[in-house]
Design an enzyme around this catalytic site. Structure first.
Site, short mmCIF file in Angstrom:
data_model
loop_
_atom_site.label_atom_id
_atom_site.label_comp_id
_atom_site.label_asym_id
_atom_site.label_seq_id
_atom_site.Cartn_x
_atom_site.Cartn_y
_atom_site.Cartn_z
N ASP A 122 4.96 0.30 11.97
CA ASP A 122 3.74 -0.36 11.50
C ASP A 122 3.63 -1.82 11.99
OD1 ASP A 122 3.08 1.95 10.24
OD2 ASP A 122 3.67 1.32 8.23
N CYS A 146 -5.10 7.49 10.07
CA CYS A 146 -5.17 6.74 11.32
C CYS A 146 -4.86 7.66 12.50
CB CYS A 146 -4.15 5.61 11.31
SG CYS A 146 -4.66 4.19 10.35
N ARG A 182 -9.07 -0.68 4.91
CA ARG A 182 -8.20 0.30 4.24
C ARG A 182 -6.87 -0.30 3.81
NH1 ARG A 182 -6.67 4.68 8.00
NH2 ARG A 182 -5.28 4.97 6.26
N LYS A 190 0.84 -1.22 0.00
CA LYS A 190 0.00 0.00 0.00
C LYS A 190 0.87 1.26 0.00
CE LYS A 190 -1.61 1.52 4.08
NZ LYS A 190 -1.25 2.93 4.38
N ASN A 191 1.88 1.28 0.85
CA ASN A 191 2.66 2.50 1.01
C ASN A 191 3.64 2.73 -0.15
OD1 ASN A 191 1.23 3.05 3.27
ND2 ASN A 191 2.81 2.37 4.71
N ARG A 198 0.78 14.05 13.41
CA ARG A 198 1.05 13.97 11.98
C ARG A 198 1.00 15.34 11.29
NH1 ARG A 198 -1.31 8.48 9.64
NH2 ARG A 198 0.71 8.46 8.64
N1 EPU Z 1 6.63 14.57 10.45
C1 EPU Z 1 6.67 15.90 10.80
N2 EPU Z 1 6.31 16.81 9.85
C2 EPU Z 1 5.93 16.45 8.60
C3 EPU Z 1 5.89 15.09 8.26
C4 EPU Z 1 6.25 14.15 9.23
O1 EPU Z 1 7.02 16.26 11.92
O2 EPU Z 1 5.63 17.34 7.79
C5 EPU Z 1 6.99 13.58 11.48
C6 EPU Z 1 5.80 12.68 11.88
O3 EPU Z 1 4.97 13.30 12.84
C7 EPU Z 1 6.50 11.46 12.40
C8 EPU Z 1 7.75 11.39 11.54
O4 EPU Z 1 7.91 12.65 10.92
O5 EPU Z 1 6.88 11.66 13.74
C9 EPU Z 1 7.72 10.35 10.48
O6 EPU Z 1 6.45 10.29 9.83
P1 EPU Z 1 6.35 10.05 8.25
O7 EPU Z 1 6.12 11.37 7.61
O8 EPU Z 1 7.47 9.20 7.80
O9 EPU Z 1 5.05 9.21 8.15
P2 EPU Z 1 4.13 9.21 6.91
O10 EPU Z 1 4.95 9.44 5.70
O11 EPU Z 1 2.96 10.08 7.16
C10 EPU Z 1 4.38 6.69 6.28
C11 EPU Z 1 3.42 5.55 6.13
C12 EPU Z 1 2.92 5.13 7.50
C13 EPU Z 1 4.13 4.72 8.34
C14 EPU Z 1 5.15 5.88 8.41
C15 EPU Z 1 6.41 5.54 9.14
C16 EPU Z 1 2.46 6.03 3.98
C17 EPU Z 1 1.25 6.43 3.20
N3 EPU Z 1 2.31 5.99 5.30
O12 EPU Z 1 3.63 7.72 6.91
O13 EPU Z 1 2.09 4.02 7.31
O14 EPU Z 1 3.71 4.39 9.64
O15 EPU Z 1 5.49 6.30 7.08
O16 EPU Z 1 7.05 4.48 8.53
O17 EPU Z 1 3.49 5.70 3.41
C18 EPU Z 1 0.32 2.54 7.78
O18 EPU Z 1 0.58 1.98 6.70
O19 EPU Z 1 -0.49 2.06 8.61
C19 EPU Z 1 0.98 3.81 8.11
C20 EPU Z 1 0.57 4.61 9.07
#
Ligand code: EPU
Length: 443
Positions: free
Chosen positions: A330, A128, A424, A33-34, A133
């Protein structure tokens, strides 16, 4: 499509068989998915049609494709994938706020839309409930390319991002944390900016480098993916020229089945995956005494236990979730269930998201013994015989698999209601689980 039919029935009923190793057979892992979300978002940057293989047909992908269609994409579904084309036309640049509410991953569309159309309008994304976030890396990143940002409050928050008159300009950006979607989004933005962009402290998740490899085959010039510093040469629209993108296997799904298998399978093969992407999990499981599984290049094989070879005891685990290649956040909820079956006190520290232990209230109903030290740290005591339970809601996507794992190893029946988050993220979940012998029905 399975994602639509699955919505019609909203509870799982699972009959657990405590202490027995009864799951058998083979389960094939779906595309990630990701990896699918950024890959589909990249279609905005293509001049021609791009085809995808191994797309998981789950609700998140369904929603994402609906958003892409609303932006002007022509999407055709194929057997195990899809093809996407904007037919040479300019995409629309406003993302529907209700779509952004349904799917946090939709934020990944902002970079390509800004790059391609010079403007993007979007609202705060939701997904979620696992933490705050924020999206500051995206906003600060767009500013750094020279974009102007207007923030409007009308019920929610709306962002209007506009490229400068001469277009976006290559830049240097340091991200405070490694962020998967911010890294991907800013790579996309840089692809059509003028000049060179250097992104620092990038996510090194395999989904990033896998996609970059494909983009480079289609005309992009990106170096350093898979390392913290990525350099992008801005250029023109990409061309697939008939090439198709095959998604990597979902490492989270593979790791989830591995833990379920170790706990409840007699003989099980988990195929079509890449164990190289799960080294931290494998290491943790081995250290905990799990020696009933073998690792091949593209599968895990859980073997019937040879009593003479099985270690006399299991050992508690001590993990901290971490960006790749560390322990994936995850898989944190699923390993908590696993830890409840180990001897002694295990320790889990969630370093990525500040609110990812909500599922513990539900595990408590199964009898899992834990102590929440603070919002990021827990201890779990084991081993504990679990009892079936009634769960009124799946709190987040990955917790859904954790609850099913608990139900599979518990005594008696478990009912899990409100499967929205499960739908999802996991393709054909109950079909796969029934296929390996779990007594699970959707009703
Ligand atoms: N962060 C910030 N500011 C930003 C963006 C991120 O402070 O603008 C922080 C977040 O709060 C967090 C850290 O950076 O503490 C890392 O978050 P990241 O941005 O990597 O998470 P994401 O890209 O929103 C993806 C996956 C998640 C997975 C995380 C971590 C996707 C669509 N989602 O989320 O997947 O947990 O990376 O590996 O790729 C899931 O599949 O259930 C899921 C939540």
């Amino acid at each position: 499509m399975s994602a639509i039919t699955s919505k019609q029935k909203t509870s799982f009923v699972v009959k657990g068989r405590v202490g027995e190793k009864y799951l058998n057979g083979s389960v094939s892992i779906s595309g990630a998915k990701n990896a699918a979300l950024p890959a589909l978002a990249a279609s905005i940057l293509f001049d021609d049609e791009i085809s995808y293989n191994s797309i998981p047909f789950i609700d998140d992908i369904q929603v994402f494709m609906e958003i892409l269609s609303s932006l002007g994409a022509d999407i055709k579904k194929t057997n195990d994938g899809a093809s996407v084309s904007f037919g040479g036309k300019m995409p629309k640049s406003v993302i529907d706020p209700s779509a952004m509410c349904a799917l946090r991953g939709s934020i990944i569309l902002t970079g390509p839309l800004l790059a391609r159309t010079g403007r993007v309008v979007f609202s705060s994304p939701m997904g979620c409930p696992i933490g705050k976030r924020p999206i500051d890396f995206f906003i600060d990143g767009f500013k750094s390319f020279g974009a102007d940002i207007t923030i409007k409050e009308n019920g929610g928050i709306e962002y209007v991002v506009t490229a400068p008159k001469g277009g976006l300009v290559g830049t240097e950006i340091f991200m405070r944390h490694m962020s998967v979607t911010a890294t991907e989004t800013l790579i996309f933005t840089a692809l059509l900016a003028k000049g060179t962009t250097v992104l620092k402290n990038c996510a090194i998740e395999p989904e990033v480098s896998h996609l970059v490899e494909f983009l480079n085959k289609c005309g992009a010039v990106i170096t350093g993916a898979g390392t913290p510093t990525i350099t992008i040469e801005g250029g023109s629209l990409l061309k697939a020229s008939g090439k198709s993108y095959t998604l990597p296997a979902d490492r989270v799904e593979a790791g989830s089945f591995l833990m379920l298998g170790i706990l409840a399978a007699e003989n099980l093969e988990i195929t079509n995956c890449n164990p190289e992407h799960l080294e931290s999990l494998i290491d943790t499981l081995r250290r905990s005494g799990a020696n009933n599984f073998e690792v091949t290049k593209n599968s895990f094989i859980i073997k019937k236990e040879d009593r003479k070879k099985v270690l006399p005891a299991s050992y508690p685990i001590n993990i901290q979730t971490h960006e790749y290649p560390g322990f994936p956040t995850d898989l944190q909820s699923i390993i908590a269930v696993y830890a409840s079956q180990l001897k002694g006190r295990s320790f889990i520290f969630e370093s990525i998201f500040e609110d990812r232990f909500r599922y513990l209230d539900y595990l408590k109903k199964f009898g899992v013994r834990f102590n929440m030290i603070n919002r990021r740290e827990i201890e779990i005591d084991g081993p504990t015989k679990l009892n079936g339970s009634v769960i009124t809601k799946v709190p987040d996507l990955r917790a859904g698999f954790a609850l099913i794992t608990a139900a599979a190893i518990a005594e008696g029946e478990t009912v899990i209601r409100d499967l929205k988050h499960v739908n999802r993220g996991y393709e054909d979940l109950e079909k796969k689980l029934r296929g390996i012998g779990l007594d699970i029905i959707r009703e």
